[in-house]
Design a protein around this motif. Structure first.
Motif, short mmCIF file in Angstrom:
data_model
loop_
_atom_site.label_atom_id
_atom_site.label_comp_id
_atom_site.label_asym_id
_atom_site.label_seq_id
_atom_site.Cartn_x
_atom_site.Cartn_y
_atom_site.Cartn_z
N ILE A 58 3.01 -4.31 -5.57
CA ILE A 58 3.20 -2.94 -5.09
C ILE A 58 1.87 -2.19 -5.07
O ILE A 58 1.59 -1.40 -4.16
N ALA A 71 4.43 6.32 0.56
CA ALA A 71 5.73 6.30 -0.12
C ALA A 71 6.81 5.72 0.78
O ALA A 71 7.64 4.91 0.34
N LEU A 92 8.79 4.04 -2.39
CA LEU A 92 8.68 4.85 -3.60
C LEU A 92 8.70 6.32 -3.23
O LEU A 92 8.58 6.69 -2.06
N THR A 93 8.82 7.18 -4.23
CA THR A 93 8.62 8.61 -4.01
C THR A 93 7.12 8.89 -3.98
O THR A 93 6.30 8.06 -4.39
N GLY A 97 5.78 8.56 -7.31
CA GLY A 97 5.58 7.17 -7.71
C GLY A 97 4.27 6.59 -7.18
O GLY A 97 3.56 5.87 -7.88
N VAL A 98 3.96 6.94 -5.93
CA VAL A 98 2.69 6.49 -5.35
C VAL A 98 1.52 7.08 -6.12
O VAL A 98 0.55 6.39 -6.47
N HIS A 115 0.86 5.27 -9.39
CA HIS A 115 0.12 4.02 -9.26
C HIS A 115 -1.35 4.27 -8.94
O HIS A 115 -2.24 3.60 -9.49
#
Length: 228
Positions: free
Chosen positions: A154, A172, A177-178, A181-182, A185
């Protein structure tokens, strides 16, 4: 049989239009060359660079437009640009190699040879400068920040999308992902790799082989990266 890649009927008759056609095709192709290349105005302001040059300098190619190339690649020796200045003034067409130093994306000092060649699209136009860089020596000192050799699948997909210039929202949507979330990371990677921003993150991903260096659009160097 005519093996021309372009049908003759499709080529314009006007020499100026033909020159523009081939210039545009050159710009489409040169971004895929592994050799770091730049095209500059006669005064040295960058018009366009390919991905290899951006990667070597640790900056996305689009962010180099308008900057002076010799602020990034530092000439060595006593007045090394004098022959180039004369060539531009007299519209001479030749190649002029000069030694340069620069700071690479990993923080190490590089030494290389920058070849400068005055070129122009049309005979009556002022010259542009075509430059290509050859690395002569890579520092043996340990870089200031060495990313790990492997990332999770990912993370690799996020880095590839970032290298293409996608926004956080676009990334995203691509990876499922939201936006938060991005960002999680990306923040995690910048901390692990000790880099200040997304541009440096992408540069490190290319330098360490996380992203494949010779494909467009950007993609991970392996389709099945193990988690790290």
């Amino acid at each position: 049989m005519d093996h021309d890649l372009t049908p003759r009927a499709a080529l314009p008759d006007d020499p100026r239009e033909l020159a523009i056609l081939w210039r545009n095709r050159f710009l489409q192709l040169f971004d895929h060359l592994p050799l770091p290349i730049a095209v500059c105005e006669a005064a040295g302001h960058i018009m366009v660079v390919n991905r290899a040059m951006g990667t070597e300098l640790g900056v996305l190619p689009g962010q180099l437009s308008g900057r002076k190339i010799l602020d990034l690649l530092r000439p060595q020796g006593n007045r090394p640009l004098r022959p180039v200045v004369e060539a531009v003034r007299l519209h001479r067409r030749s190649q002029y190699p000069i030694e340069v130093l620069w700071t690479a994306a990993d923080g190490a000092e590089r030494q290389g040879e920058l070849t400068i060649e005055p070129v122009s699209d049309l005979p009556d136009e002022g010259p542009k400068l075509l430059l290509w860089l050859r690395v002569l020596e890579r520092s043996t000192a340990a870089p200031t920040a060495r990313p790990p050799e492997r990332v999770s699948p990912i993370e690799a997909r996020i880095l590839a999308a970032a290298a293409r210039g996608a926004t956080t929202a676009q990334i995203a949507g691509e990876v499922g992902l939201t936006a938060a979330g991005v960002n999680y990371h990306l923040t995690s990677l910048t901390r692990r790799w000790h880099v200040p921003n997304r541009t440096a993150l992408v540069a490190c991903a290319y330098i360490t082989g996380v992203l494949a260096p010779d494909v467009w659009p950007p993609s991970p160097s392996s389709a099945d990266l193990p988690s790290g």
